[in-house]
Design an enzyme around this catalytic site. Sequence first.
Site, PDB file in Angstrom:
ATOM      1  N   ARG A   1       0.913  -1.337  -0.006  1.00 51.25           N
ATOM      2  CA  ARG A   1       0.037  -0.064   0.137  1.00 51.25           C
ATOM      3  C   ARG A   1       1.007   1.090  -0.099  1.00 51.25           C
ATOM      4  NH1 ARG A   1      -3.474  -3.071  -1.346  1.00 51.25           N
ATOM      5  NH2 ARG A   1      -5.565  -3.118  -0.423  1.00 51.25           N
TER       6      ARG A   1
ATOM      7  N   GLU B   1      -4.295   6.840  -5.736  1.00 50.88           N
ATOM      8  CA  GLU B   1      -4.486   6.035  -6.989  1.00 50.88           C
ATOM      9  C   GLU B   1      -5.958   6.255  -7.740  1.00 50.88           C
ATOM     10  OE1 GLU B   1      -1.862   2.527  -5.191  1.00 50.88           O
ATOM     11  OE2 GLU B   1      -3.726   2.149  -5.508  1.00 50.88           O
TER      12      GLU B   1
ATOM     13  N   HIS C   1      -0.412  -0.271  -9.874  1.00 48.73           N
ATOM     14  CA  HIS C   1      -0.977  -1.257  -8.993  1.00 48.73           C
ATOM     15  C   HIS C   1      -1.592  -2.546  -9.690  1.00 48.73           C
ATOM     16  CE1 HIS C   1      -3.382  -0.965  -4.795  1.00 48.73           C
ATOM     17  NE2 HIS C   1      -3.221  -2.353  -5.427  1.00 48.73           N
TER      18      HIS C   1
END
Length: 318
Positions: free
Chosen positions: A234, A263, A285
């Site tokens: 994270r 994000e 990601h």
Amino acid sequence: MEKIVFLDRATLAPQIRLSRPLFEHEFIEYDHTSADQVAARLAGASIAITNKVPLTAEVLAQLPALKFVAVAATGTDCIDKAACERHGIRVSNIRGYAVNTVPEHTFALMLALRRNLIAYRDDVLNGEWQKSGQFCFFNHPIHDLGGMTLGIIGEGVLGQRVAEIAKAFGMRVLFAAHKGREGLGPLYTPWEEMLATSDVITIHSPLTPQTRGMLSTTEFRAMKRKPLIINTARGGLVDEDALVRALDEGLISGIGFDVLSSEPPDDDNPLMKIAKRPNVIVTPHVAWASDEAQQSLADQLMDNIHRFVCAEPVNLVV
């Protein structure tokens, strides 16, 4: 009849199959859902599916029919779990699906940075190889993983799998004791020792109030071997401003990040400003997102829902 609403179906690739439950139901999918659309879209729903769309206490208070939240991920930091508990809403997550994809992405970042693949690729594209006059050239340092010390923050399934792969490369593996805690036993390396002795540090921890910003200026200044920092967990686990300063000051040698504090990132995100440097790799990601892993996730997601409706709930976090 159960009303099931998937708030962010586009967080799974379109080729991933979602098996439909056998019980009577209505299934509604939205590719994306903004914060101001959540309450309206979940009105009357008994089951919500979300990957990254937040379910706040304010929204949950407006959803008396909601009984179950199926999170299409392992991390549940987007859910106000205390509010769910107050309202009698159960929450499940996905477990074990990323045991190959995240560790493999971790090592892809590690290898690319240790061997300067980005810099050498750019050299080839810019004609440097052609100009060199020989079969190879040495514009950038190249380092092996074998013999290096890997500090792993997070000793769960992913951290353990990373350790297995690291040992196959011939790396020395340290599991970091939790920051600020002692007495975790001989299998753990004290936090300060891990920082001082690691050539590569990789993070596989959940984001909680206790872990937010766990790597910042103090930690970077304690990294005596100027390690690579890899983060596939994270973004909020690392102070991004301090990270960039550490890179500029030579306290660390490179970064491979698959996750950022917001994000998608804003243009002024500190890591986006340095993303073109050869010792910086930022991926969007996707460490979790091999097709195989996504299908496993989708199958487990629908099984979580089926088992909840059948009064046999699994993978509950609330």
